[in-house]
Design a protein around this motif. Structure first.
Motif, short mmCIF file in Angstrom:
data_model
loop_
_atom_site.label_atom_id
_atom_site.label_comp_id
_atom_site.label_asym_id
_atom_site.label_seq_id
_atom_site.Cartn_x
_atom_site.Cartn_y
_atom_site.Cartn_z
N GLY A 283 -16.47 48.14 34.72
CA GLY A 283 -16.87 49.06 35.63
C GLY A 283 -17.99 49.83 35.56
N VAL A 284 -18.18 50.90 36.60
CA VAL A 284 -19.69 51.41 36.59
C VAL A 284 -19.37 53.02 36.49
CG1 VAL A 284 -21.60 52.02 37.98
CG2 VAL A 284 -20.63 49.53 38.01
N SER A 285 -19.95 53.44 35.51
CA SER A 285 -19.87 55.21 35.37
C SER A 285 -21.12 55.57 36.02
CB SER A 285 -19.89 55.44 33.83
OG SER A 285 -19.67 56.99 34.00
N ARG A 286 -21.04 56.09 37.38
CA ARG A 286 -22.17 56.60 38.10
C ARG A 286 -22.32 58.01 38.56
NH1 ARG A 286 -24.30 54.17 43.21
NH2 ARG A 286 -24.75 55.90 44.64
N CYS B 264 -20.48 61.84 29.20
CA CYS B 264 -18.98 62.80 29.00
C CYS B 264 -19.08 63.66 30.26
CB CYS B 264 -18.96 63.33 27.76
SG CYS B 264 -17.33 63.70 27.12
N SER B 265 -19.86 63.81 31.18
CA SER B 265 -19.85 64.56 32.14
C SER B 265 -20.89 64.24 33.60
CB SER B 265 -20.11 66.04 32.01
OG SER B 265 -21.52 66.18 31.61
N GLY B 266 -20.38 64.78 34.56
CA GLY B 266 -21.14 64.32 35.77
C GLY B 266 -21.16 62.96 36.26
N TYR B 267 -20.78 61.98 35.47
CA TYR B 267 -20.74 60.67 35.79
C TYR B 267 -18.92 60.25 36.31
CZ TYR B 267 -25.45 59.47 34.32
OH TYR B 267 -26.75 59.43 34.08
N SER B 268 -19.02 59.18 37.14
CA SER B 268 -17.59 58.87 37.38
C SER B 268 -16.77 58.04 36.18
CB SER B 268 -17.76 57.75 38.36
OG SER B 268 -18.38 56.54 38.18
N GLU B 269 -15.58 58.01 36.03
CA GLU B 269 -14.71 57.51 35.13
C GLU B 269 -14.74 55.84 35.12
OE1 GLU B 269 -11.04 59.45 35.26
OE2 GLU B 269 -11.98 61.34 34.60
N VAL B 270 -14.70 55.33 33.94
CA VAL B 270 -14.03 54.09 33.99
C VAL B 270 -12.85 53.75 33.13
CG1 VAL B 270 -14.70 51.52 33.17
CG2 VAL B 270 -16.64 53.15 34.00
#
Length: 334
Positions: free
Chosen positions: A244-247, A325-331
């Motif tokens: 997945g992508v943490s965006r 650990c913040s601001g990016y989407s979850e995978v």
């Protein structure tokens, strides 16, 4: 003496053709159950001299039949008793499934060996990317300003574009160019050059090779100066197997390439102010852990691309990964 065939208690001289006692009862019309004692008949002297059999002895004549009946009954009862005893013995010896006592059944359960298989650990191995690319397209601003894709190649997590650009003296420099990626998730990603090697560097005329990160699966296009006033030259597609992508945005994104045990393989791209991967974390049920990071590849210019491994203190399967650990989407690491 003769014994009456109708009532064995009637004994009379055998020279009589019929029983005188029965005749007397019939003439008196008195039922047998209430009849008075029979009148002793007159018999000849010779008959008197003979010892007369008492009615009691006559009753003994019928005793053999009753004795036989009693013996037969006892025999039947004996056969039944023996049959029941044999059936009970057979039932006790039989190992029928429902005849075991509660204690025996409990012991059978306790001594049974239950084999449980351990679940296989969840992991995602890193797979090699692939690409289907082509050359010849142009990224054009106008009749006076254009950049042509002379060649394009793929190498692991990079795409190399050989180009030639021409225009007036105010032609923008090629370092500002980018790849516009339409991901399979419907998102747009921007890949900026991390390596620039120019063979021609003159005002209004540039040529050389631009190297871009290729860490996201999707359709790739080259856009000179990375500005919407230039068209996008379609160059093909790249497939990057990933979890997945943490965006964060189109300019900042991290890709989980795989995981195994306590390790996550990753690649991340962003501008020069990209946050370090050591600030990333996995989290579950209010707990979170940060990793030790080992960088395996690094490309940088005005943008930066990193690839390597994050090592956590515990198994990562089932946890949620977030870059920085913040601001990016979850995978989800499932």
């Amino acid at each position: 003496m003769a014994v009456c065939s109708r009532d064995p208690r009637h004994v009379y001289p055998d020279h009589n053709k019929t029983c005188p006692w029965c005749q007397q009862q019939q003439s008196a019309a008195i039922p047998q159950q209430t009849a008075m004692a029979p009148v002793k008949p007159t018999v000849p002297t010779s008959a008197r001299q003979r010892p007369q059999s008492a009615p009691v002895s006559a009753s003994k004549a019928g005793r053999p039949r009753r004795t036989f009946t009693a013996i037969a009954s006892l025999a039947v009862v004996g056969v039944v008793v023996v049959g029941v005893a044999v059936a009970l013995a057979a039932a006790q010896d039989s190992p029928g499934p429902n005849t075991a006592s509660g204690a025996a059944q409990s012991e059978a359960v306790d001594t049974t060996t239950v084999v449980t298989e351990e679940p296989e650990p969840v992991s995602r191995a890193v797979a090699e990317p692939s690409a289907d690319l082509h050359r010849g397209a142009e990224s054009r601003y106008s009749a006076d300003y254009a950049a042509r894709v002379d060649a394009v190649s793929h190498d692991g997590l990079q795409v190399h574009v050989d180009f030639s650009a021409s225009g007036r003296s105010d032609l923008r420099r090629p370092e500002t160019s980018c790849l516009v990626i339409t991901g399979t998730d419907g998102q747009t990603y921007i890949a900026r050059p991390t390596q620039v090697a120019l063979t021609t560097d003159e005002r209004g005329n540039f040529a050389g090779r631009l190297s871009f990160p290729a860490i996201v699966t999707g359709a790739y296009g080259f856009q000179y100066s990375c500005s919407s006033d230039y068209s996008t030259a379609e160059i093909g597609s790249v497939n990057v197997p990933a979890v997945g992508v943490s965006r964060f945005s189109e300019d900042y994104y991290a890709v989980v390439l795989g995981f195994d045990g306590t390790r996550i393989q990753f690649a991340v791209h962003g501008r020069s102010d990209l946050r370090g991967p050591g600030s990333s974390c996995i989290s579950l049920d209010g707990q979170s852990f940060t990793p030790e990071v080992a960088i395996e590849s690094e490309w940088s210019n005005d943008a930066i691309t990193l690839a390597g491994a994050m090592e956590f203190s515990q198994e990562v399967a089932g946890w949620t990964f977030v870059y920085s650990c913040s601001g990016y989407s979850e995978v989800h690491l499932g």
